[in-house]
Design a protein around this motif. Structure first.
Motif, short mmCIF file in Angstrom:
data_model
loop_
_atom_site.label_atom_id
_atom_site.label_comp_id
_atom_site.label_asym_id
_atom_site.label_seq_id
_atom_site.Cartn_x
_atom_site.Cartn_y
_atom_site.Cartn_z
N ASP A 143 0.81 -1.22 0.00
CA ASP A 143 0.00 0.00 0.00
C ASP A 143 0.84 1.27 0.00
OD1 ASP A 143 -2.35 -1.53 0.13
OD2 ASP A 143 -2.19 -1.67 2.33
N ARG A 144 2.13 1.14 0.14
CA ARG A 144 2.99 2.32 0.23
C ARG A 144 3.00 3.08 -1.10
NH1 ARG A 144 7.33 2.12 3.64
NH2 ARG A 144 7.63 4.29 2.95
N PRO A 145 2.82 4.42 -1.09
CA PRO A 145 2.93 5.19 -2.33
C PRO A 145 4.38 5.18 -2.83
CG PRO A 145 1.84 6.45 -0.57
CD PRO A 145 2.46 5.25 0.08
N SER A 146 4.55 5.04 -4.12
CA SER A 146 5.90 4.99 -4.66
C SER A 146 6.67 6.27 -4.38
CB SER A 146 5.85 4.72 -6.18
OG SER A 146 5.18 5.77 -6.85
N SER A 147 5.95 7.40 -4.29
CA SER A 147 6.60 8.69 -4.03
C SER A 147 7.19 8.77 -2.63
CB SER A 147 5.61 9.83 -4.23
OG SER A 147 4.50 9.69 -3.36
N MET A 148 6.76 7.88 -1.72
CA MET A 148 7.22 7.91 -0.33
C MET A 148 8.27 6.86 -0.03
SD MET A 148 5.50 10.42 0.90
CE MET A 148 5.72 10.21 2.67
N LEU A 149 8.68 6.11 -1.03
CA LEU A 149 9.63 5.02 -0.80
C LEU A 149 11.05 5.55 -0.69
CD1 LEU A 149 8.34 2.34 -3.36
CD2 LEU A 149 7.81 2.52 -0.91
N SER A 150 11.82 4.91 0.17
CA SER A 150 13.25 5.20 0.24
C SER A 150 13.94 4.58 -0.97
CB SER A 150 13.83 4.61 1.52
OG SER A 150 13.80 3.19 1.47
N GLY A 151 15.22 4.91 -1.13
CA GLY A 151 15.97 4.33 -2.24
C GLY A 151 16.00 2.81 -2.17
N GLY A 152 16.18 2.26 -0.98
CA GLY A 152 16.18 0.81 -0.83
C GLY A 152 14.83 0.20 -1.12
N GLU A 153 13.76 0.86 -0.69
CA GLU A 153 12.42 0.34 -0.94
C GLU A 153 12.08 0.40 -2.44
OE1 GLU A 153 10.23 1.38 3.30
OE2 GLU A 153 10.41 2.94 1.76
N ARG A 154 12.59 1.40 -3.13
CA ARG A 154 12.40 1.46 -4.59
C ARG A 154 13.10 0.29 -5.27
NH1 ARG A 154 10.43 6.40 -6.40
NH2 ARG A 154 11.32 6.08 -8.47
N GLN A 155 14.30 -0.04 -4.78
CA GLN A 155 15.01 -1.18 -5.35
C GLN A 155 14.25 -2.48 -5.11
OE1 GLN A 155 19.02 -0.53 -3.62
NE2 GLN A 155 19.75 -0.54 -5.73
N ILE A 156 13.70 -2.63 -3.91
CA ILE A 156 12.93 -3.83 -3.60
C ILE A 156 11.69 -3.92 -4.49
CG2 ILE A 156 11.41 -4.83 -1.84
CD1 ILE A 156 13.50 -3.99 0.24
N THR A 157 11.00 -2.79 -4.68
CA THR A 157 9.81 -2.78 -5.54
C THR A 157 10.17 -3.17 -6.97
OG1 THR A 157 8.79 -1.06 -4.17
CG2 THR A 157 7.92 -1.35 -6.40
N ALA A 158 11.24 -2.58 -7.50
CA ALA A 158 11.66 -2.92 -8.86
C ALA A 158 12.07 -4.39 -8.96
CB ALA A 158 12.82 -2.02 -9.29
N PHE A 159 12.68 -4.89 -7.91
CA PHE A 159 13.10 -6.29 -7.89
C PHE A 159 11.88 -7.21 -7.94
CE2 PHE A 159 15.14 -10.07 -6.04
CZ PHE A 159 16.30 -10.09 -6.78
N LEU A 160 10.87 -6.93 -7.12
CA LEU A 160 9.65 -7.73 -7.13
C LEU A 160 8.95 -7.63 -8.49
CD1 LEU A 160 8.21 -6.80 -3.62
CD2 LEU A 160 9.33 -8.94 -4.28
N ARG A 161 8.92 -6.43 -9.04
CA ARG A 161 8.28 -6.22 -10.35
C ARG A 161 8.93 -7.07 -11.42
NH1 ARG A 161 8.27 -0.07 -12.19
NH2 ARG A 161 10.47 -0.55 -12.50
N GLY A 162 10.25 -7.22 -11.34
CA GLY A 162 10.95 -8.03 -12.33
C GLY A 162 10.82 -9.52 -12.09
N LEU A 163 10.91 -9.96 -10.84
CA LEU A 163 10.88 -11.39 -10.55
C LEU A 163 9.57 -12.05 -10.96
CD1 LEU A 163 12.59 -12.09 -7.11
CD2 LEU A 163 13.54 -12.17 -9.41
N GLN A 164 8.46 -11.29 -10.90
CA GLN A 164 7.17 -11.90 -11.25
C GLN A 164 7.07 -12.22 -12.74
OE1 GLN A 164 3.99 -9.16 -10.26
NE2 GLN A 164 4.96 -7.48 -11.33
#
Length: 230
Positions: A143-164
């Motif tokens: 539920d976290r807004p992408s605009s509020m993510l830290s640099g590490g959380e953005r990397q995790i989100t991109a990682f999940l987006r790719g793994l699927q």
């Protein structure tokens, strides 16, 4: 010219073969004559001094940047014979500073399946929740807004987006550079589980952390640019 070698005597059929690759910016060669082979199950470190062009090499292999010399083959087919969207979903480059769409983390994960290439596939929330458990996060992270993510959380989100998308090869460009030690360990566990799920999968990992390279890779490719080649 560069001196870049990979010490591999696996004898397995290669997933990826890079032959005589060269990259030039304006009139200057960054590296030339790159020879690289990635076999099923490989865990390969990309090493070299800062500024030698490690990220540029990963981007070239991902088909994101042009090359001025050489050839890339994936699963026995030349890069030019692949549909780029299909190739990039199978040979996935994960950037140090990934771009995200506006909206929540979950919206970013779902957005991928609106693209033409992936329209016949569907978002699997339970699978993402399983990944999040490995990362020691719960479903509120979605539920976290992408605009509020830290640099590490953005990397995790991109990682999940790719793994699927079930890539065969990950091109990991300092993927834990913005993560704390606990999150780094969790992401490393996720990579290990991703590969264990399919032993045919392989990855290239750029990291300046010698201990991480020892944990996560089994052999190394030493990249030497034209300027500092012997």
């Amino acid at each position: 010219m560069s001196a870049a070698t990979v010490d591999s005597a696996s004898g397995r059929s290669p997933l990826l073969v890079v032959e005589n690759l060269g990259r030039r910016l304006q009139q200057d060669w960054i590296w030339q004559n790159i020879q690289l082979r990635l076999d099923a199950g490989d865990r390969l470190a990309i090493m070299g001094p800062s500024g030698v062009g490690k990220s540029l090499l990963l981007r070239a292999i991902a088909g994101l940047d042009p090359i001025q010399a050489g050839h890339i083959h994936f699963l026995g087919k030349s890069l030019s014979d692949w549909s780029m969207p299909r190739y990039r979903s199978q040979v996935l480059y994960l950037h140090q500073r990934p771009a995200l769409w506006e909206g929540s983390v979950e919206a970013n994960l779902q957005q991928v399946f609106l693209l033409h290439q992936h329209r016949r596939r569907g978002y699997q929330r339970q699978r993402i929740l399983q990944y999040l458990r490995l990362l020691n996060r719960d479903e509120t992270f979605l539920d976290r807004p992408s605009s509020m993510l830290s640099g590490g959380e953005r990397q995790i989100t991109a990682f999940l987006r790719g793994l699927q998308l079930d890539p065969m090869i990950l091109l990991l460009d300092e993927p834990t550079a913005s993560l704390d030690p606990e999150s780094t360990a969790s992401l490393e566990t996720l990579v290990q589980n991703w590969q264990a799920d399919n032993p045919q999968r392989a990855y290239l990992w750029v990291s300046h952390d010698a201990e991480q390279r020892q944990r996560m890779t089994q052999r190394a490719f030493q990249l030497r640019g034209v300027a500092n080649a012997k």
